[in-house]
Design a protein around this motif. Structure first.
Motif, PDB file in Angstrom:
ATOM      1  N   VAL A  58       0.922  -1.085   0.068  1.00 41.68           N
ATOM      2  CA  VAL A  58       0.033  -0.093   0.135  1.00 41.68           C
ATOM      3  C   VAL A  58       0.830   1.276   0.057  1.00 41.68           C
ATOM      4  N   ARG A  59       0.444   2.414  -0.756  1.00 38.64           N
ATOM      5  CA  ARG A  59       1.386   3.633  -1.040  1.00 38.64           C
ATOM      6  C   ARG A  59       0.657   4.519  -0.219  1.00 38.64           C
ATOM      7  N   CYS A  60       1.440   5.339   0.650  1.00 34.19           N
ATOM      8  CA  CYS A  60       0.777   6.535   1.407  1.00 34.19           C
ATOM      9  C   CYS A  60       1.391   7.872   1.042  1.00 34.19           C
ATOM     10  N   ILE A  61       0.843   8.782   1.288  1.00 35.91           N
ATOM     11  CA  ILE A  61       1.307  10.200   0.935  1.00 35.91           C
ATOM     12  C   ILE A  61       2.718  10.376   2.107  1.00 35.91           C
ATOM     13  N   ALA A  62       2.435  10.256   3.389  1.00 39.74           N
ATOM     14  CA  ALA A  62       3.307  10.610   4.317  1.00 39.74           C
ATOM     15  C   ALA A  62       3.764   9.249   4.853  1.00 39.74           C
ATOM     16  N   PRO A  63       5.155   9.173   5.155  1.00 45.32           N
ATOM     17  CA  PRO A  63       5.515   7.672   5.670  1.00 45.32           C
ATOM     18  C   PRO A  63       5.093   7.533   7.207  1.00 45.32           C
ATOM     19  N   ALA A  64       4.600   6.148   7.661  1.00 47.14           N
ATOM     20  CA  ALA A  64       4.451   5.826   8.934  1.00 47.14           C
ATOM     21  C   ALA A  64       5.813   5.122   9.728  1.00 47.14           C
ATOM     22  N   TYR A  65       5.745   5.169  10.787  1.00 47.24           N
ATOM     23  CA  TYR A  65       6.810   4.647  11.589  1.00 47.24           C
ATOM     24  C   TYR A  65       6.474   3.693  12.465  1.00 47.24           C
ATOM     25  N   PHE A  66       7.491   2.663  12.465  1.00 46.12           N
ATOM     26  CA  PHE A  66       7.067   1.386  13.324  1.00 46.12           C
ATOM     27  C   PHE A  66       8.567   1.117  14.240  1.00 46.12           C
ATOM     28  N   LEU A  67       8.494   0.669  15.442  1.00 45.66           N
ATOM     29  CA  LEU A  67       9.410   0.252  16.084  1.00 45.66           C
ATOM     30  C   LEU A  67       9.350  -1.185  16.233  1.00 45.66           C
ATOM     31  N   ALA A  68      10.434  -2.093  15.863  1.00 46.41           N
ATOM     32  CA  ALA A  68      10.445  -3.246  15.934  1.00 46.41           C
ATOM     33  C   ALA A  68      11.698  -3.976  16.783  1.00 46.41           C
ATOM     34  N   THR A  69      11.449  -4.695  17.699  1.00 42.47           N
ATOM     35  CA  THR A  69      12.540  -5.371  18.339  1.00 42.47           C
ATOM     36  C   THR A  69      12.670  -6.916  18.084  1.00 42.47           C
ATOM     37  N   PHE A  70      13.890  -7.320  18.019  1.00 44.34           N
ATOM     38  CA  PHE A  70      14.281  -8.679  17.751  1.00 44.34           C
ATOM     39  C   PHE A  70      14.998  -9.324  18.563  1.00 44.34           C
ATOM     40  N   THR A  71      14.904 -10.780  18.915  1.00 42.99           N
ATOM     41  CA  THR A  71      15.992 -11.578  19.628  1.00 42.99           C
ATOM     42  C   THR A  71      16.458 -12.617  18.803  1.00 42.99           C
ATOM     43  N   VAL A  72      17.831 -12.783  18.704  1.00 36.83           N
ATOM     44  CA  VAL A  72      18.486 -13.824  18.141  1.00 36.83           C
ATOM     45  C   VAL A  72      19.477 -14.532  18.866  1.00 36.83           C
ATOM     46  N   PRO A  73      19.605 -16.017  18.645  1.00 37.20           N
ATOM     47  CA  PRO A  73      20.728 -16.392  19.380  1.00 37.20           C
ATOM     48  C   PRO A  73      21.966 -15.690  19.031  1.00 37.20           C
ATOM     49  N   ASP A  74      22.969 -15.591  19.990  1.00 41.85           N
ATOM     50  CA  ASP A  74      24.390 -15.075  19.653  1.00 41.85           C
ATOM     51  C   ASP A  74      25.170 -15.495  18.724  1.00 41.85           C
ATOM     52  N   ASP A  75      25.008 -17.087  18.726  1.00 39.66           N
ATOM     53  CA  ASP A  75      26.077 -17.535  17.839  1.00 39.66           C
ATOM     54  C   ASP A  75      25.745 -17.363  16.393  1.00 39.66           C
ATOM     55  N   LEU A  76      24.430 -16.980  15.987  1.00 37.47           N
ATOM     56  CA  LEU A  76      23.933 -16.693  14.800  1.00 37.47           C
ATOM     57  C   LEU A  76      23.997 -15.391  14.256  1.00 37.47           C
ATOM     58  N   VAL A  77      24.742 -14.537  15.059  1.00 38.31           N
ATOM     59  CA  VAL A  77      25.014 -13.214  14.670  1.00 38.31           C
ATOM     60  C   VAL A  77      26.501 -13.278  14.098  1.00 38.31           C
ATOM     61  N   PRO A  78      26.609 -12.865  12.860  1.00 38.63           N
ATOM     62  CA  PRO A  78      28.053 -12.898  12.440  1.00 38.63           C
ATOM     63  C   PRO A  78      28.896 -11.978  12.898  1.00 38.63           C
ATOM     64  N   LYS A  79      30.209 -12.319  13.320  1.00 41.98           N
ATOM     65  CA  LYS A  79      31.091 -11.718  13.956  1.00 41.98           C
ATOM     66  C   LYS A  79      31.600 -10.541  12.939  1.00 41.98           C
ATOM     67  N   GLY A  80      31.579  -9.332  13.579  1.00 43.69           N
ATOM     68  CA  GLY A  80      32.030  -8.125  12.805  1.00 43.69           C
ATOM     69  C   GLY A  80      30.812  -7.506  12.136  1.00 43.69           C
ATOM     70  N   ALA A  81      29.766  -7.872  12.186  1.00 43.33           N
ATOM     71  CA  ALA A  81      28.545  -7.543  11.466  1.00 43.33           C
ATOM     72  C   ALA A  81      28.295  -6.059  12.153  1.00 43.33           C
ATOM     73  N   VAL A  82      27.766  -5.269  11.400  1.00 45.07           N
ATOM     74  CA  VAL A  82      27.552  -3.542  11.898  1.00 45.07           C
ATOM     75  C   VAL A  82      26.099  -3.689  11.726  1.00 45.07           C
ATOM     76  N   LEU A  83      25.531  -2.824  12.925  1.00 44.15           N
ATOM     77  CA  LEU A  83      24.074  -2.568  12.886  1.00 44.15           C
ATOM     78  C   LEU A  83      23.972  -1.408  12.214  1.00 44.15           C
ATOM     79  N   GLY A  84      22.751  -1.809  11.525  1.00 50.75           N
ATOM     80  CA  GLY A  84      22.525  -0.438  10.459  1.00 50.75           C
ATOM     81  C   GLY A  84      20.794  -0.351  10.630  1.00 50.75           C
ATOM     82  N   ALA A  85      20.279   0.621  10.023  1.00 52.62           N
ATOM     83  CA  ALA A  85      19.143   1.214  10.224  1.00 52.62           C
ATOM     84  C   ALA A  85      18.078   0.590   9.617  1.00 52.62           C
ATOM     85  N   GLY A  86      18.307   0.241   8.435  1.00 52.82           N
ATOM     86  CA  GLY A  86      17.497  -0.538   7.357  1.00 52.82           C
ATOM     87  C   GLY A  86      18.077  -1.682   6.642  1.00 52.82           C
ATOM     88  N   HIS A  87      17.418  -2.191   5.754  1.00 53.66           N
ATOM     89  CA  HIS A  87      18.105  -3.181   4.534  1.00 53.66           C
ATOM     90  C   HIS A  87      18.652  -2.554   3.587  1.00 53.66           C
TER      91      HIS A  87
END
Length: 279
Positions: free
Chosen positions: A250-279
């Motif tokens: 769906v398209r909209c005139i003004a963007p809406a914002y969402f807060l999303a939180t995740f948990t993930v096993p530590d050993d599945l997070v690649p070492k050295g990966a940098v946290l970014g705001a989006g894909h």
């Protein structure tokens, strides 16, 4: 008499080898299934076999988070809507130094088998080949399936578990991300939200103070969208990101914002990966 006894013994042995033992279950023959290949990455980076079964099309960049491979996809995952009577399967394998050319999907009992065929075996290569495929199969053909390539299926959306998904509305914000438990980073995220007029109590406050279980890591993302209904965590060897899902584009005139939180096993997070705001 001795010769006759020997002949009888040989006959009994041959009969026993050619017949299943009493009480045994004959090995089911593999039945080839009709499968539409939606996406195929023959030179992927999967380290071993993974398989997922879903009623909806699989986002390969999220599924690839099981091995931090979303950043290595050679093509953007095709977006398509779920079709009635269709089941979607994503699967990987490790083929050594062989780059496969095609895929075959079969079923044997309750096991769904995805095989990567063709290609030439080479004695050595820079890195092992881990192909990735996304196929659509008739739902009736996979009803009752319990395993993929002999293993329990993994989640199609990858290893990240969506803990909170809070719609903030059309506030004045910009995308941001922070690791849960990082006091300084979370402080900056709270200040950004407060500056945009977001009420930090209620569901928003609970999301920002979420406790991360031992052995896990948690991440909070402020994402811009429209009328999305969920989000997925994207893990690659270089970046930790998230993206919104649902909403049927769906398209909209003004963007809406969402807060999303995740948990993930530590050993599945690649070492050295940098946290970014989006894909």
């Amino acid at each position: 008499m001795r010769t006759t006894a020997l002949a009888v013994a040989v006959l009994l042995l041959a009969t026993a080898c050619g017949q299943p033992r009493a009480g045994s279950t004959p090995r089911p023959e593999a039945e080839r299934l009709r499968a539409e290949v939606i996406a195929f990455e023959p030179q992927g980076s999967a380290p071993k076999r993974f398989g997922a079964i879903s009623e909806d099309p699989v986002r390969l960049d999220a599924f690839a988070g099981w091995f931090g491979g979303s950043g290595s996809l050679q093509q953007a995952p095709e977006e398509r809507r779920a079709e009635p009577g269709t089941t979607y399967v994503a699967a990987t394998d490790s083929t050594g130094c062989r780059v496969p050319e095609s895929v075959e999907v079969t079923r044997a009992g309750t096991d769904l088998r995805v095989r990567f065929l063709g290609g030439t075996d080479h004695p050595e290569c820079v890195r092992a080949v881990g192909p990735l495929v996304h196929v659509a199969v008739p739902a009736e053909d996979v009803r009752g399936v319990r395993t993929v390539n002999g293993q329990a299926p993994v989640a199609a959306a990858g290893p990240g578990r969506l803990a909170d998904f809070v719609e903030l509305g059309t506030v004045r914000l910009s995308p941001a991300a922070a690791e849960l438990g990082d006091a300084e980073a979370m402080g900056r995220l709270r200040a950004r939200l407060a500056g945009g007029g977001v009420d930090l109590s209620g569901a928003t406050g609970s999301a920002l103070t979420r406790t991360v279980p031992a052995g896990q890591r948690g991440f909070a993302f402020l994402l811009a969208g429209c009328q999305e209904t969920s989000a997925v965590l994207l893990l690659s060897h270089g970046k930790i990101a998230a993206d919104l899902t649902g909403g049927d584009e769906v398209r909209c005139i003004a963007p809406a914002y969402f807060l999303a939180t995740f948990t993930v096993p530590d050993d599945l997070v690649p070492k050295g990966a940098v946290l970014g705001a989006g894909h």
